[in-house]
Design a protein around this motif. Structure first.
Motif, mmCIF file in Angstrom:
data_model
loop_
_atom_site.group_PDB
_atom_site.id
_atom_site.type_symbol
_atom_site.label_atom_id
_atom_site.label_comp_id
_atom_site.label_asym_id
_atom_site.label_seq_id
_atom_site.Cartn_x
_atom_site.Cartn_y
_atom_site.Cartn_z
ATOM 1 N N UNK A 86 0.848 -1.197 0.000
ATOM 2 C CA UNK A 86 0.000 0.000 0.000
ATOM 3 C C UNK A 86 0.883 1.246 0.000
ATOM 4 N N UNK A 87 1.495 1.573 -1.150
ATOM 5 C CA UNK A 87 2.431 2.704 -1.199
ATOM 6 C C UNK A 87 1.784 4.046 -0.883
ATOM 7 N N UNK A 88 0.466 4.162 -1.037
ATOM 8 C CA UNK A 88 -0.181 5.427 -0.679
ATOM 9 C C UNK A 88 -0.058 5.692 0.819
ATOM 10 N N UNK A 89 -0.094 4.629 1.627
ATOM 11 C CA UNK A 89 0.032 4.785 3.076
ATOM 12 C C UNK A 89 1.435 5.224 3.457
ATOM 13 N N UNK A 90 2.464 4.583 2.899
ATOM 14 C CA UNK A 90 3.827 5.007 3.228
ATOM 15 C C UNK A 90 4.110 6.403 2.677
ATOM 16 N N UNK A 91 3.494 6.759 1.557
ATOM 17 C CA UNK A 91 3.665 8.115 1.020
ATOM 18 C C UNK A 91 3.128 9.149 2.003
ATOM 19 N N UNK A 92 1.948 8.893 2.558
ATOM 20 C CA UNK A 92 1.371 9.833 3.524
ATOM 21 C C UNK A 92 2.274 9.983 4.746
ATOM 22 N N UNK A 93 2.785 8.860 5.223
ATOM 23 C CA UNK A 93 3.625 8.909 6.420
ATOM 24 C C UNK A 93 4.978 9.535 6.131
ATOM 25 N N UNK A 94 5.639 9.074 5.094
ATOM 26 C CA UNK A 94 7.024 9.464 4.862
ATOM 27 C C UNK A 94 7.158 10.807 4.153
ATOM 28 N N UNK A 95 6.429 10.991 3.070
ATOM 29 C CA UNK A 95 6.565 12.223 2.291
ATOM 30 C C UNK A 95 5.756 13.363 2.909
ATOM 31 N N UNK A 96 4.453 13.145 3.085
ATOM 32 C CA UNK A 96 3.633 14.228 3.632
ATOM 33 C C UNK A 96 4.008 14.515 5.076
ATOM 34 N N UNK A 97 4.320 13.465 5.842
ATOM 35 C CA UNK A 97 4.796 13.684 7.212
ATOM 36 C C UNK A 97 6.108 14.436 7.235
ATOM 37 N N UNK A 98 7.018 14.083 6.317
ATOM 38 C CA UNK A 98 8.298 14.785 6.243
ATOM 39 C C UNK A 98 8.129 16.254 5.901
ATOM 40 N N UNK A 99 7.248 16.560 4.955
ATOM 41 C CA UNK A 99 7.012 17.951 4.570
ATOM 42 C C UNK A 99 6.407 18.740 5.734
ATOM 43 N N UNK A 100 5.543 18.091 6.520
ATOM 44 C CA UNK A 100 4.996 18.757 7.704
ATOM 45 C C UNK A 100 6.110 19.092 8.687
ATOM 46 N N UNK A 101 7.080 18.206 8.836
ATOM 47 C CA UNK A 101 8.228 18.485 9.704
ATOM 48 C C UNK A 101 9.018 19.679 9.179
ATOM 49 N N UNK A 102 9.286 19.706 7.873
ATOM 50 C CA UNK A 102 10.044 20.820 7.298
ATOM 51 C C UNK A 102 9.311 22.147 7.513
ATOM 52 N N UNK A 103 8.001 22.146 7.269
ATOM 53 C CA UNK A 103 7.221 23.373 7.449
ATOM 54 C C UNK A 103 7.245 23.836 8.907
#
Length: 342
Positions: A86-103
């Motif tokens: 389920x790559x959509x789930x890891x995308x939400x955690x890793x990419x979108x979560x990472x961008x939230x950290x950067x912001x």
């Protein structure tokens, strides 16, 4: 530069393989005032000068900027390897979560961001000589792990331009192992029910020698020292991290006392794909494809600018990890909990 008493470091993914080593080193560092470890579930650990907070980086209710306020540095290590189906789930955690950290780093005006990238961010490259940090970071597009690591590299390119006052450091380590991570990595890559005690040299009739399977390894504690140095040194940009020698069938054969036998790529991939398709193996054939294409990394910049050198050789790292695998080793955190199967 913050004074020692004020130097507060926040670590995301603080209960995982790398996070536990980073938190331990920072908590023992006299130049660090305090450490805040963030994880989905707080652990049964009490390092000096360390507090814990339970946080889901993907939740809009999480006040990351509030947690980061007043920090000298944020070390972003949080990452989910599964579910590989389920790559959509890891995308939400890793990419979108990472961008939230950067912001949140920008919003809280944190002066230093150290991000865990990976050798997996690199585009396919040579196996006969190492490349430096200028090698393209477009990943292997068919593997979710590589796509996500590469995408965050592009997000940080944008972040760097928009926030030049933030000192951004990107660590690109090789495959990371330690004794305490053995059970976690068995679950992630080999499956929950893979019997660790069966991973013994005397039980291996031969060692598959697959064309292109030549990679680098590193002890997690050695990687953690690089993160520790990056927080305190006036450096920015990317750093390759790996130990010598590169690991191939010859090195593994000597380590395990097993005879390498040539196995075609297609045969190995077909077996992995079948097991993954039947959900018997968590590691996907797409990641296998990526591993065969990863370049070897030159770590000169880490040595010269960080003063970093690994204390463990790659064979020593793998020997420690295999011993931990056989014994079901772990640590008192949810990701690293030990379990002996078989």
């Amino acid at each position: 530069m913050s004074s020692e008493a004020d130097r507060r470091i926040v670590v995301t993914g603080a209960t995982g393989n790398v996070g536990t080593s980073v938190v331990r080193l920072l908590s023992e560092d006299p130049e660090v005032g305090s450490v805040l470890g963030l994880a989905r579930r707080t652990p049964d650990l009490s390092p000096p000068k360390t507090d814990w907070a339970a946080v889901d980086l993907t939740s809009e209710q999480a006040d990351l900027a509030g947690l980061f306020a007043g920090a000298h540095a944020v070390i972003h290590l949080a990452w989910a390897f599964q579910p590989t189906h389920d790559p959509a789930t890891t995308w939400r955690t890793n990419v979108l979560g990472g961008i939230r950290v950067f912001d949140a780093v920008a919003e809280a005006r944190v002066p230093v961001l150290v991000h865990a990238s990976s050798v997996g961010a690199y585009s396919p490259g040579p196996k006969d000589h190492p490349v430096d940090e200028s090698w393209p970071t477009h990943g292997w597009p068919d593997a979710a792990y590589c796509r996500e690591k590469a995408y965050l590299e592009r997000a940080l390119d944008t972040f760097d331009r928009a926030h030049p006052r933030v000192r951004v450091v990107r660590m690109r380590p090789a495959f990371l192992f330690k004794r305490e991570s053995a059970s976690e990595q068995r679950r992630i890559f080999g499956g929950r029910f893979l019997p660790g005690p069966l991973v013994r040299p005397e039980l291996l009739p031969f060692l598959p020698d697959i064309p292109g399977l030549r990679v680098q390894a590193l002890h997690t504690d050695d990687a953690a020292r690089a993160y520790q140095l990056a927080v305190k040194a006036d450096v920015r940009g990317s750093f390759n991290l790996a130990a010598d020698p590169p690991v191939d069938a010859e090195v593994l054969g000597l380590l395990l006392g097993a005879r390498p036998v040539r196995l075609p790529r297609t045969a190995a991939r077909s077996a992995i794909a079948a097991a993954w398709g039947l959900r018997l193996l968590p590691a996907s054939p797409h990641l296998f494809d990526a591993v065969l294409r990863l370049p070897l990394m030159d770590c000169t910049r880490a040595r010269t600018e960080l003063g970093w050198r690994p204390e463990h050789s790659a064979p020593d790292v793998l020997e420690e990890f295999l011993m931990g695998l056989q014994r079901g080793e772990g640590a008192p955190t949810e990701p690293l909990r030990g379990r002996k199967v078989g």
